[in-house]
Every structure is written in C-alpha cells, then in structure tokens.
Write a protein that holds these residues in place. Structure first.
Motif, PDB file in Angstrom:
ATOM      1  N   GLU A  67       0.625  -1.214   0.083  1.00 22.26           N
ATOM      2  CA  GLU A  67       0.148  -0.197   0.075  1.00 22.26           C
ATOM      3  C   GLU A  67       0.743   1.433  -0.007  1.00 22.26           C
ATOM      4  O   GLU A  67       0.459   2.343  -0.683  1.00 22.26           O
ATOM      5  CB  GLU A  67      -0.766   0.179   1.292  1.00 22.26           C
ATOM      6  CG  GLU A  67      -2.008  -0.912   0.975  1.00 22.26           C
ATOM      7  CD  GLU A  67      -3.004  -0.885  -0.068  1.00 22.26           C
ATOM      8  OE1 GLU A  67      -3.769   0.110   0.074  1.00 22.26           O
ATOM      9  OE2 GLU A  67      -2.616  -1.649  -0.989  1.00 22.26           O
ATOM     10  N   SER A  68       1.665   1.218   0.582  1.00 25.78           N
ATOM     11  CA  SER A  68       2.642   2.512   1.116  1.00 25.78           C
ATOM     12  C   SER A  68       4.071   2.451   0.895  1.00 25.78           C
ATOM     13  O   SER A  68       4.833   3.278   0.886  1.00 25.78           O
ATOM     14  CB  SER A  68       2.227   3.313   2.434  1.00 25.78           C
ATOM     15  OG  SER A  68       2.731   2.307   3.277  1.00 25.78           O
ATOM     16  N   GLN A  98      -2.627   3.172   3.733  1.00 22.48           N
ATOM     17  CA  GLN A  98      -3.574   3.888   2.410  1.00 22.48           C
ATOM     18  C   GLN A  98      -4.976   3.703   2.975  1.00 22.48           C
ATOM     19  O   GLN A  98      -5.800   3.422   2.181  1.00 22.48           O
ATOM     20  CB  GLN A  98      -3.272   3.268   1.308  1.00 22.48           C
ATOM     21  CG  GLN A  98      -1.779   3.790   0.863  1.00 22.48           C
ATOM     22  CD  GLN A  98      -1.742   5.224   0.553  1.00 22.48           C
ATOM     23  OE1 GLN A  98      -2.401   5.714  -0.725  1.00 22.48           O
ATOM     24  NE2 GLN A  98      -1.186   5.988   1.260  1.00 22.48           N
ATOM     25  N   TYR A 150      -5.931  -9.412   1.126  1.00 23.39           N
ATOM     26  CA  TYR A 150      -5.502  -8.239   0.236  1.00 23.39           C
ATOM     27  C   TYR A 150      -6.621  -7.855  -0.582  1.00 23.39           C
ATOM     28  O   TYR A 150      -6.808  -6.729  -0.593  1.00 23.39           O
ATOM     29  CB  TYR A 150      -4.344  -8.330  -0.576  1.00 23.39           C
ATOM     30  CG  TYR A 150      -3.836  -6.936  -1.240  1.00 23.39           C
ATOM     31  CD1 TYR A 150      -3.175  -6.122  -0.264  1.00 23.39           C
ATOM     32  CD2 TYR A 150      -4.114  -6.681  -2.478  1.00 23.39           C
ATOM     33  CE1 TYR A 150      -3.130  -4.745  -0.978  1.00 23.39           C
ATOM     34  CE2 TYR A 150      -3.850  -5.695  -3.203  1.00 23.39           C
ATOM     35  CZ  TYR A 150      -3.374  -4.571  -2.305  1.00 23.39           C
ATOM     36  OH  TYR A 150      -2.937  -3.429  -2.862  1.00 23.39           O
ATOM     37  N   TYR A 153      -9.162  -6.106   1.425  1.00 24.67           N
ATOM     38  CA  TYR A 153      -8.522  -4.742   1.947  1.00 24.67           C
ATOM     39  C   TYR A 153      -8.844  -3.875   0.645  1.00 24.67           C
ATOM     40  O   TYR A 153      -9.157  -2.661   0.794  1.00 24.67           O
ATOM     41  CB  TYR A 153      -7.126  -5.195   2.049  1.00 24.67           C
ATOM     42  CG  TYR A 153      -6.399  -3.990   2.857  1.00 24.67           C
ATOM     43  CD1 TYR A 153      -6.322  -3.853   4.340  1.00 24.67           C
ATOM     44  CD2 TYR A 153      -6.018  -2.935   2.332  1.00 24.67           C
ATOM     45  CE1 TYR A 153      -5.803  -2.681   5.131  1.00 24.67           C
ATOM     46  CE2 TYR A 153      -5.385  -1.728   2.952  1.00 24.67           C
ATOM     47  CZ  TYR A 153      -5.195  -1.824   4.492  1.00 24.67           C
ATOM     48  OH  TYR A 153      -4.639  -0.787   4.960  1.00 24.67           O
ATOM     49  N   HIS A 154      -8.410  -4.362  -0.488  1.00 23.12           N
ATOM     50  CA  HIS A 154      -8.518  -3.334  -1.670  1.00 23.12           C
ATOM     51  C   HIS A 154      -9.902  -3.049  -2.132  1.00 23.12           C
ATOM     52  O   HIS A 154     -10.135  -2.027  -2.556  1.00 23.12           O
ATOM     53  CB  HIS A 154      -7.528  -3.784  -2.708  1.00 23.12           C
ATOM     54  CG  HIS A 154      -7.342  -2.954  -3.810  1.00 23.12           C
ATOM     55  ND1 HIS A 154      -8.221  -2.562  -4.972  1.00 23.12           N
ATOM     56  CD2 HIS A 154      -6.187  -2.059  -4.207  1.00 23.12           C
ATOM     57  CE1 HIS A 154      -7.893  -2.006  -5.948  1.00 23.12           C
ATOM     58  NE2 HIS A 154      -6.455  -1.570  -5.472  1.00 23.12           N
TER      59      HIS A 154
END
Length: 204
Positions: A67-68, A98, A150, A153-154
C-alpha cells in the motif's frame, strides 16, 4: 543583534524539528529483518497486533508494503488538469495503510482508538489487524491467507462479496505479488525472530 539572529533562526529550527518528527522510509523494504532492526519499535507493534487480532506479522507487513512502501505520509498521485494544473486526488487514502477517510473513521469508532493516526506505524499496524479480522468475520477469509485478505482490503467487503476482483486481472496479479512478499517476509522473520525478541525483551 541577538534578537535579530533569533528571528532568523526560528524558521530554520522549526523546519529541522518538523523533519525530525517525520518518520523516514526503511532503507531496505524487501527484508523484514532489516526493517525491524532499523525501526526498532515496529516489531513490537506488529507483534502486539498479532496478539490482539491474530493477524500474522508477515501478513500485516506485506499489506503495508504494497500500500505505501512504508512511507508515513503516502498519498495517491495528484492528477494534472490539462497537464499543467494540479487537481484533486481521486482518493482520500493516506498514510502507511492507505486507508480512506470513511474506512478510517469506521475503524476509529469500532476499535475505540480516537487518537490514532494513519501516519503512525503503530496505529497503521493495528488498523490492518482490525480490518483483516473484520474480513475474517464477514467473509470467512483466513487471517493467514494474504492474497484473499489483500483483495478484501483493496475492494472492500462489499466488493469482495460481489467478486469485483474477477474483472480486474491486474489486481489478481497484485494479490499474488503481496502473497509472495508475505511468504518471503515470513521466511526472513523465522531467521531473525529470536534476535528481535531478545532485543525487544532487553529494551523493556
């Protein structure tokens, strides 16, 4: 004369203080042992999250990496109108995880962490642990299944239920990439966990 010098130095001192308060990105973001050696509190934070939420350290770290890249104040790129005018960002995502404004507010309320910040790694780790736990409860995704965690999450829980990721081949590739990163982190962590735990015990 001294007063004049003070006023000239004050902005410089402020900038130096501001720079010192800004967390720097780890030098080697692909090696979890190196990350935890450099950021000596991070192992404790992620371990606390694991004990609280049951989300493994390597899963947390792989998601934050994707993410970052561990940049504290990361934000989506700002689009340019007509190629010359900086425009509004397309997302409110911010910080290590994020997390978008609405999701972060949900976390603050549900987890009772009203003073948490997205650019604080301890809070970011806790957020990821909380979110993955919600994904486990709502969607039945194992906390150890990095790829599916993930995707949820996204895409968000509603998007995951609708299998929106199936229309995004690029995202499926990214989820596999995050899974590989988690596997690599886990292997690395197994080689240095004893050292990190000893260091953690020493400082406490």
């Amino acid at each position: 004369m001294l007063k004049h010098c003070f006023y000239k130095l004050t902005p410089l001192l402020f900038l130096l203080l501001l720079t010192a308060c800004t967390a720097s990105q780890p030098k080697n973001t692909h090696n979890i042992c190196e990350i935890f050696r450099e950021k000596d509190d991070w192992f404790d934070y992620t371990q606390d999250t694991y004990e609280k939420w049951g989300v493994p350290v390597h899963v947390q770290m792989a998601i934050i990496h994707q993410e970052s890249r561990f940049v504290a104040d990361a934000q989506p790129p700002r689009p340019w109108l007509l190629g010359i005018i900086p425009w509004f960002r397309n997302s409110s995502a911010y910080g290590y995880p994020q997390a978008q404004d609405g999701t972060w507010d949900w976390y603050l309320e549900e987890a009772g962490r009203w003073v948490a910040d997205r650019d604080d790694f301890e809070d970011a780790s806790d957020f990821v642990g909380w979110y993955c736990t919600v994904s486990y409860k709502r969607l039945g995704i194992s906390k150890w299944d990095t790829a599916k965690q993930y995707l949820a999450y996204h895409e968000g829980h509603t998007g995951y239920k609708r299998k929106s990721y199936l229309k995004k081949p690029w995202l499926l590739k990214v989820s596999k990439k995050v899974e590989r990163q988690a596997r690599q982190y886990n292997q690395q962590l197994n080689s240095c966990r004893e050292e990190l735990e000893s260091s953690s015990w020493f400082f406490w």
